[in-house]
Design an enzyme around this catalytic site. Sequence first.
Site, PDB file in Angstrom:
ATOM      1  N   HIS A 403     -47.035  -4.776  33.037  1.00  0.00           N
ATOM      2  CA  HIS A 403     -47.023  -3.866  31.887  1.00  0.00           C
ATOM      3  C   HIS A 403     -46.380  -2.536  32.234  1.00  0.00           C
ATOM      4  O   HIS A 403     -46.175  -2.183  33.403  1.00  0.00           O
ATOM      5  CB  HIS A 403     -48.454  -3.655  31.372  1.00  0.00           C
ATOM      6  CG  HIS A 403     -49.366  -2.961  32.344  1.00  0.00           C
ATOM      7  ND1 HIS A 403     -49.537  -1.597  32.361  1.00  0.00           N
ATOM      8  CD2 HIS A 403     -50.179  -3.452  33.315  1.00  0.00           C
ATOM      9  CE1 HIS A 403     -50.421  -1.276  33.304  1.00  0.00           C
ATOM     10  NE2 HIS A 403     -50.821  -2.382  33.896  1.00  0.00           N
ATOM     11  N   CYS A 422     -53.541  -5.297  38.048  1.00  0.00           N
ATOM     12  CA  CYS A 422     -52.334  -5.645  37.295  1.00  0.00           C
ATOM     13  C   CYS A 422     -51.107  -4.985  37.928  1.00  0.00           C
ATOM     14  O   CYS A 422     -51.219  -4.140  38.809  1.00  0.00           O
ATOM     15  CB  CYS A 422     -52.473  -5.230  35.838  1.00  0.00           C
ATOM     16  SG  CYS A 422     -53.613  -6.283  34.902  1.00  0.00           S
TER      17      CYS A 422
END
Length: 520
Positions: A403, A422
């Site tokens: 992301h 992440c």
Amino acid sequence: MNRRQLGLGVASATLALGSAARAQQVYMQRSPEATAFYNSFTDQIGRLPQDQQPDVRAFYELNGWRPVWTRERLRDLNAVAARAERHGLSGADQFDFVGLAADPATSDLRTTAAALAYARILAEGKVRPETVEELWEMQKNRVDLPRGLNDALSRGVLLDWYEGLAPTDIGYTNLSAGYVRYSRLANQGGWPAFAAGATIEPGASDRRVPALIDRLTAEGDLSAADGARLKAQGLVYDSELQAAVRSFQTRHGLGADGRVGPATQRSLGASAQDRARQIALNLERRRWLKRDVAPERIEVNTAAAIMVYWKDAKPVHSNRVVVGSHDNQTPSLEKPFASVVANPPWYVPAGIARREILPKGPGYLAANDMYVSNGTVIQRAGPKSALGYVKFELRDSYAIFLHDTPSKAAFNLSMRQRSHGCVRVQGAVEFARLLLSPDPAKLEQFDVAQDSRETTRVTTGREISVRLLYWTAFVDGQGRVAFREDVYDRDAKLAQALGIAVSLPRVVDDGRKDENDVGP
């Protein structure tokens, strides 16, 4: 025992009896020599390690219960073993096939067992990855070794067969060459020890400059001729030597400022033997992986915090990334993704919400565009969203995904292991546009969403493989061996499993934790 277990037990017993019956039938149809060998085999097989017995039995079933190891084949097998250094394998893995032949009564069986065990190390690695990493879900390499060995012997291509078992891609072969180089450096005494001390500043004079020059020369950051010339000039840390240090710093993932400070001195303190052994650990990691990889894929090296995008089997784009911290490690995963989400909201994981967000109170939530719905903390899409302006959705990825992020400063750090697991991608919006560019309609859909700031899911029209890897030694774009320190302590665990003693520099963190950075 319940009915299902009883049924499975009966089925297993039936299969075992069937296999034994087939073996009995085969050997009854063979010559007296084969019959005698089979009888000897059944006496000896139980003396082998349990994990080797199935492969050995399968091999002799395929070849009709005949001894196979002639003098010529043993010579080829020893030529194979002589190349073990290229794979970073220790002496314990370099089988003495000549020694196994010393006892004629057991030599064929023991040689076959050793040949298959060595083949499995090359084809699949020595250690099961799940035993040294908490979460490892990659595509493993799998080879029918008994059938492969039988075929190689029958066609007289034993050397070629073994050569094809280990990875043959340029990443492995270049790293293999690096191992040989560093191992031989270590065997020749390595390089002079570098004494830790005060930072060596540009233009300063320091008694450690000759040792620094020798160190940089040994690894190729300085040529031998330039190193000799600089040593003759004295103890001054001049601009030419600073350029060589910046080369060293870049290879080691350090801030390339030309100053020989604490982090650089720690890396300079590693011995040639330790670096060779670190390369050996990474050769083992590469042997775990399936050889055929998708020609279009995204690979993230979590040890280096670098992402590379491959298209048509060529690296075409790279970015810095921020990955999981030591306490929130990004796992080793291989998952496909087929859509990007423009302007994604963030559904905060319960653990992060409980520990880092809810204790700060309603004022913090309001200031960061967060609210609570059905017990879940949600951050609205927008400039404050921890996911930034795009999310790359992975399938079945344990809530691990790639992301964007509003916290851009971390991309400038050399140590970029500081997320909750992440992968934050530098230049994420432009990277999304690159992935969507083959289909102008999808690219336009994404651009319209970015302009309107509406949350929009855009499919890529194809699945793209994402591989999250942990490589602390690799060959860079200039053909040099690059090193990263063992941020996740996985080198240490793998070394212990392999019986390798290695002492590597500890990581020096070059950035403070941002208390407002609570993103995934």
